[in-house]
Design a protein around this motif. Structure first.
Motif, mmCIF file in Angstrom:
data_model
loop_
_atom_site.group_PDB
_atom_site.id
_atom_site.type_symbol
_atom_site.label_atom_id
_atom_site.label_comp_id
_atom_site.label_asym_id
_atom_site.label_seq_id
_atom_site.Cartn_x
_atom_site.Cartn_y
_atom_site.Cartn_z
ATOM 1 N N HIS A 118 -4.758 -0.412 11.451
ATOM 2 C CA HIS A 118 -3.750 -0.468 10.394
ATOM 3 C C HIS A 118 -2.431 -1.071 10.883
ATOM 4 O O HIS A 118 -2.145 -1.131 12.074
ATOM 5 N N ILE A 142 -13.161 -7.550 4.801
ATOM 6 C CA ILE A 142 -13.508 -6.412 5.647
ATOM 7 C C ILE A 142 -14.960 -6.598 6.068
ATOM 8 O O ILE A 142 -15.836 -6.781 5.218
ATOM 9 N N SER A 174 -18.655 -6.470 6.574
ATOM 10 C CA SER A 174 -19.712 -5.614 6.011
ATOM 11 C C SER A 174 -20.492 -4.919 7.117
ATOM 12 O O SER A 174 -21.122 -3.879 6.888
ATOM 13 N N LEU A 226 -19.428 -3.097 9.313
ATOM 14 C CA LEU A 226 -18.922 -1.752 9.571
ATOM 15 C C LEU A 226 -19.900 -0.696 9.078
ATOM 16 O O LEU A 226 -19.911 0.432 9.566
ATOM 17 N N MET A 241 -7.782 0.846 7.943
ATOM 18 C CA MET A 241 -7.616 -0.604 7.857
ATOM 19 C C MET A 241 -6.500 -0.933 6.872
ATOM 20 O O MET A 241 -6.407 -2.053 6.369
ATOM 21 N N ASN A 279 -2.665 -4.255 5.860
ATOM 22 C CA ASN A 279 -3.006 -5.567 6.387
ATOM 23 C C ASN A 279 -3.043 -6.539 5.209
ATOM 24 O O ASN A 279 -2.414 -6.283 4.172
ATOM 25 N N PHE A 326 -6.218 -7.848 4.173
ATOM 26 C CA PHE A 326 -7.645 -8.022 3.896
ATOM 27 C C PHE A 326 -7.841 -8.397 2.433
ATOM 28 O O PHE A 326 -7.110 -7.925 1.546
ATOM 29 N N ILE A 345 -14.487 -4.483 -1.476
ATOM 30 C CA ILE A 345 -14.806 -3.419 -0.527
ATOM 31 C C ILE A 345 -16.303 -3.463 -0.265
ATOM 32 O O ILE A 345 -17.096 -3.386 -1.199
ATOM 33 N N LEU A 364 -7.792 2.245 3.078
ATOM 34 C CA LEU A 364 -7.835 0.795 2.866
ATOM 35 C C LEU A 364 -6.629 0.334 2.062
ATOM 36 O O LEU A 364 -6.609 -0.794 1.557
ATOM 37 N N ASN A 402 -3.571 -3.685 0.848
ATOM 38 C CA ASN A 402 -4.222 -4.933 1.218
ATOM 39 C C ASN A 402 -4.287 -5.815 -0.021
ATOM 40 O O ASN A 402 -3.544 -5.592 -0.985
ATOM 41 N N LEU A 442 -7.325 -6.436 -1.653
ATOM 42 C CA LEU A 442 -8.722 -6.273 -2.037
ATOM 43 C C LEU A 442 -8.897 -6.423 -3.545
ATOM 44 O O LEU A 442 -8.034 -6.010 -4.338
#
Length: 769
Positions: A286, A294, A296, A298, A309, A312, A314, A318, A333, A336, A338
Motif C-alpha cells: 500500500h 491487480i 490474478s 494472487l 494494495m 495505489n 491499480f 478486481i 483495495l 485505486n 478499479l
C-alpha cells in the motif's frame, strides 16, 4: 540463604518475585547459572555479581531493574550468556563487557541504553552467535567488524538511532546469518545506491528474516533481491524512500510468508510471478504508485491472511481469483482506479473478519446479494464508488458488523428492515445516495450505534427521536428535504398533524356490498397473518436463544455478553498472557462453554488469536481442546473484540491438580499413579498427532500443565495454541541454525512488534536457558 555457598545453579524463572536481589546471594561464589528472568524484581543490578568468577550464564531479563549496567560484570571472564533484556536500564554499555570474549549470546534489548557500539565489536566478541540490542537509544554506525564474529546468526539493532550505511560486504560474509533486523533507525541517505548492500547479502544462504523498514533508504531495489536466500520468510522494506519497480525474479523467494514494501515511491506493474509465493500470509504494497491490473495470480496464494494494495493506481477489475484465498482476514483495495463489478466470489470469503475495504474506486453494478455470507466481517466499506441497485437485505446476516459504509454511491430503494439484526453496529453511513422512504424506528434501537449519516438522500416522513437520533453530534440528516420532526437541534420542520374526519354511523350500500362479497377473503387473510405472526415469533425465539449447534456457525459479541453474565468476575475461570477465560452458558439448551476473551491491548494478542484459529481449524483429535467458534467484532465501547469459544472442561487444568492452591481441596485433588500415566499418554497422543499426523505438522510451543485441560472423565486435552507454529520441512541438519528455524516464532522474552506496526509476526527469538 547465605549457607548455600556450594550452589551452582539458581533458576527462578517466571515467578512473581518482588523486591531487589538479596545481598545474601553475594556469597554464592560457586554459581555457574543465575537465572531470575520474568519476575517483578526492581532496584539496581548489584556489582558484586562480578565476583562470580565461575558464572557461565547470567539472565536477568524481563524485570524492572533500573540504573546502569555495573562495570564489575566485565570481570566474569567465563560468561557465555549475558542477558538483561526488557528492564529499565539506562546509561551506556560498560567497556569492560567487551572484554568477555567468551560471550556468544548478548542481549540488552528493550531498555534505554544509549551510546555507540565500538567499531571493533566483532574483534572483541568473536564468539557471538546472537546479538540483540533492539529497542534502545543506540547511535552511530553499524560496526564493520561484525564480520569477525563469523558464527553470528541473529543481529537485531531495530528501534534505535543508528545512522550511516549498512556494511554489506562485511555482513555478507556471515554465512550462518538467519535474522538481520535494522528496522526503525536512521540508516540510508535517501540516494541512489543505498540498497547496494543487498548484492552482498545474497551470500547469506541461511537468511530467513530481513527487516529494513522505517529508515531512509533511497534508490531502486536491486535486482539481486531475487537472489536472496530461498529460505527467506520475512522481508520488510516498507516506509523508506525507494522508487522504481518491483524487480522481476521476486517469485524466486518461494518461502516468503511476509512481504512489506508499503509507503515508498515504487511504481510500475506488479508482476504476475508474485503468485509463485504460495506460502505468503501477509502482502503489503500500500501507499505506492503501482499501476496496471491487480495480478490474478494472487489467487494462487491460498495462505494469504492479510492483503494491502490500497492507495495505489491499480486499474481494471478486481480479480475473481481472490475468492480462492480462503484464509483472508483482511482485504484493503481502497483508493485505486478499479472498475467493473464486485466479484461474487469475494463474498464467499467467510474468513473475512477484520475488514473488506473497496472504497474510493470506480466500481459499478450492485452490491452482491451473497454479501450476507460474510458473517464474521466487522468492517465493510464500499463508499465513493458508482454502485447502484438496492441495498441487499441479506446484509442483515452480517451480524458481526461494527462499521458499514455505503456512502457516495447510487444506491436506491429503502433501508432494508434486516439492518435491525446488526446489534453491534457502531457506525452507519449511507449518505449521498438515492435512497428513499421512511427512516425506521428500529435504527434508534441499535444500542451500539454511535455515528449515523443519512444525508443527501430522499427520505421522507417523521424522524425518530430515540437512541442515536437523540444525539445531535452523532447523526446527520442534511439534504433530505421531506423529513420532519426529530429533536429540535436538528432544525427539521414540524410534521403536519393528522386530520380527523367525522365518520357516519351507517355505511352506504356501495361499501357494504363489496365487504360482504369479500368476507371469505378477509377470513383467509386473517388466518394467513396470524400464522405468519406465529412463525415470526418462532423465528425470533430461535434468534434470541440460539442453540449449541447454532453457535458453531457463529456467535456475536452480545450473545457472549449474555452467556457470561457480562463477563462477570464470578464467571472468570482463569487469566493468561493474552486474555481471560470465562464460563459461559448457552441460554437455549444450557450447554456450558469456555469463552476466551483476548486482551488486544497486550502486544501479540491479535496475532495469538489468528494463530490459534489457524492451528485449530484443521486439527481434529480427541486429546485436543475442541474449538466451537470464534468472534471478531466490536464491543460496547467501540473497541476491537476477539474471542474464542471452546468446549468446557469441568475438571480444570492439570496445573490445578498438580499444584492445588486451596488447601481445603488439596486432598480431593490428588492424582493417583494410573491417572498420571493416562494423562501423560493423552498428552503424548496429542503431540504425536500434531507432529506426525496433521496435514502440516504443528509445534505447540507453549506446552505446560496449565494448558492441559481435563474433562469430566479426566481425559486430557491440550489447549492454548496461541503460540503454535507450523513446522518447517524436516532436515537432517541438527545445528543451531535448524534449531532456531523451528523455534523462531514461539518464545518467552523479547518479541518486538513487526516492522509494519499493524503486523505482529516478525519475531526474534531469545533462548531461555
Amino acid at each position: 540463604m547465605s549457607h548455600c555457598t556450594q550452589l551452582r545453579v539458581f533458576d527462578l524463572v517466571s515467578n512473581k518475585i518482588i523486591g531487589s536481589i538479596p545481598h545474601q546471594l553475594s556469597s554464592w561464589l560457586s554459581l555457574t547459572v543465575l537465572h531470575i528472568t520474568s519476575n517483578n524484581l526492581s532496584g539496581t543490578i548489584p556489582g558484586w555479581i562480578g565476583n562470580f568468577s565461575s558464572l557461565r550464564s547470567l539472565n536477568l531479563g524481563s524485570n524492572n531493574f533500573q540504573g546502569s549496567i555495573p562495570n564489575e560484570l566485565g570481570h566474569i571472564t567465563t560468561l557465555k550468556i549475558f542477558a538483561v533484556w526488557e528492564n529499565n536500564l539506562s546509561g551506556t554499555l560498560p567497556s569492560s563487557i567487551y572484554n568477555i570474549s567468551s560471550i556468544y549470546k548478548f542481549s540488552v534489548a528493550i531498555n534505554q541504553v544509549h551510546g555507540e557500539l565500538p567499531p571493533n565489536l566483532g574483534i572483541l566478541l568473536p564468539n557471538l552467535v546472537v546479538f540483540l540490542c533492539g529497542i534502545n537509544k543506540f547511535t552511530g554506525n553499524i560496526p564493520v567488524s561484525l564480520s569477525n564474529a563469523s558464527r553470528l546468526q541473529v543481529i537485531d539493532f531495530a528501534f534505535n538511532e543508528f545512522t550511516g550505511t549498512i556494511p554489506g560486504e562485511s555482513l555478507g560474509s556471515l554465512r550462518s546469518l538467519i535474522i538481520l533486523n535494522f528496522a526503525v533507525n536512521r540508516l540510508g541517505n535517501g540516494k541512489l545506491g543505498d540498497m547496494s548492500f543487498l548484492n552482498f547479502l545474497t551470500n547469506c544462504t541461511s537468511l530467513q528474516e530481513l527487516g529494513l523498514s522505517y529508515n531512509r533508504f533511497g534508490g531502486e531495489i536491486p535486482r539481486s533481491i531475487a537472489n536472496l536466500s530461498t529460505q527467506l520468510r520475512i522481508l520488510y522494506l516498507g516506509d523508506n524512500l525507494l522508487h522504481g519497480s518491483l524487480p522481476n525474479g521476486i517469485g524466486n523467494l518461494i518461502n516468503l510468508t511476509d512481504l512489506d514494501m508499503a509507503d515508498n515511491y515504487l511504481e510500475g506493474v506488479v508482476p504476475e510471478e508474485i503468485g509463485k509465493l504460495e506460502k505468503m500470509e501477509t502482502l503489503d504494497l500500500h501507499a505506492n504508485t503501482f499501476f496496471g491490473p491487480i495480478p490474478s495470480s494472487l489467487g494462487n496464494i491460498t495462505s494469504l491472511i492479510e492483503l494491502f494494495m490500497n492507495e495505489n493506481s491499480f486499474e481494471g477489475s478486481i480479480p475473481p481469483s481472490l475468492g480462492n484465498c480462503q484464509n483472508l482476514l483482511l482485504l484493503y483495495l481502497y483508493n485505486n482506479n478499479l472498475t467493473g463489478s464486485i466479484p461474487q466470489k469475494l463474498m464467499e470469503l467467510s474468513t473475512l473478519s477484520i475488514g473488506l475495504v473497496l472504497s474510493e474506486n470506480n466500481l459499478t453494478g450492485s452490491l452482491p446479494s451473497n454479501v450476507g455470507d460474510l458473517v464474521h466481517l466487522t468492517r465493510l466499506n464500499v463508499s465513493n464508488n458508482k454502485l447502484s441497485g438496492e441495498i441487499p437485505s441479506t446484509i442483515g446476516s452480517c451480524t458481526s458488523l461494527g462499521g458499514l459504509y455505503l456512502d457516495d454511491n447510487k444506491f436506491e430503494g429503502t433501508i432494508p428492515q434486516s439492518l435491525k439484526d446488526l446489534k453491534g453496529l457502531e457506525e452507519l453511513d449511507i449518505s449521498s445516495n438515492n435512497l428513499s422512504g421512511q427512516i425506521h424506528e428500529f435504527i434508534g434501537k441499535l444500542g451500539a450505534l454511535k455515528y449515523l449519516n443519512l444525508s443527501y438522500n430522499d427520505f421522507e416522513g417523521e424522524l425518530p427521536k430515540e437512541g442515536i437520533f437523540s444525539n445531535v453530534s452523532g447523526v446527520s440528516v442534511l439534504g433530505n428535504h421531506r423529513l420532519c420532526g426529530g429533536i429540535p437541534q436538528l432544525h427539521l420542520p414540524a410534521c403536519p398533524k393528522n386530520k380527523h374526519h367525522s365518520s357516519r354511523g351507517l355505511l352506504s350500500p356501495k361499501v357494504v356490498i363489496p365487504i360482504s362479497c369479500s368476507l371469505a377473503f378477509i377470513i383467509a387473510l386473517s388466518c394467513f397473518i396470524g400464522a405468519r405472526s406465529m412463525l415470526k415469533k418462532s423465528r425470533n425465539a430461535l434468534v434470541t436463544s440460539r442453540s449449541y449447534k447454532d453457535w458453531k456457525l457463529g456467535v456475536s459479541y452480545s450473545q457472549l455478553v449474555e452467556s457470561t453474565n457480562g463477563f462477570s468476575v464470578d464467571n472468570l475461570i482463569g487469566s493468561g498472557s493474552f486474555g481471560s477465560v470465562y464460563k459461559g452458558v448457552i441460554p437455549s439448551d444450557g450447554t456450558v462453554v469456555a469463552v476466551k476473551v483476548l486482551n488486544l491491548q497486550q502486544r501479540g494478542a491479535s496475532k495469538s488469536f489468528n494463530d490459534e484459529c489457524k492451528a485449530l481449524r484443521s486439527a481434529r483429535h480427541r486429546n485436543l481442546l475442541k474449538i466451537i467458534t470464534a468472534c471478531s467484532s466490536i464491543d460496547n465501547h467501540g473497541r476491537d473484540f476477539k474471542s474464542l469459544v471452546f468446549e468446557f472442561m469441568p475438571n480444570g487444568s492439570l496445573d490445578s491438580w498438580l499444584h492445588p492452591r486451596d488447601e481445603e481441596q488439596s486432598p480431593s485433588k490428588r492424582l493417583n499413579f494410573m491417572q498420571r500415566l493416562n494423562i501423560a499418554i493423552d498428552v503424548a497422543s496429542a503431540l504425536d498427532y500434531l507432529h506426525n499426523h496433521c496435514e502440516t505438522s504443528i509445534v505447540h510451543c507453549d506446552l505446560k500443565p496449565s494448558n492441559v485441560l481435563l474433562d469430566e472423565d479426566m481425559v486430557a486435552h491440550v489447549g492454548d495454541f496461541g503460540l503454535a507454529r507450523f513446522l518447517l520441512e524436516a532436515s537432517n541438519d541438527h545445528s543451531l541454525s535448524q534449531t532456531m528455524s523451528s523455534q523462531l516464532k514461539g518464545s518467552v522474552g523479547y518479541i518486538p512488534p513487526g516492522m509494519r506496526f499493524h503486523h505482529s509476526n516478525f519475531f526474534f527469538f531469545y533462548y531461555s536457558y
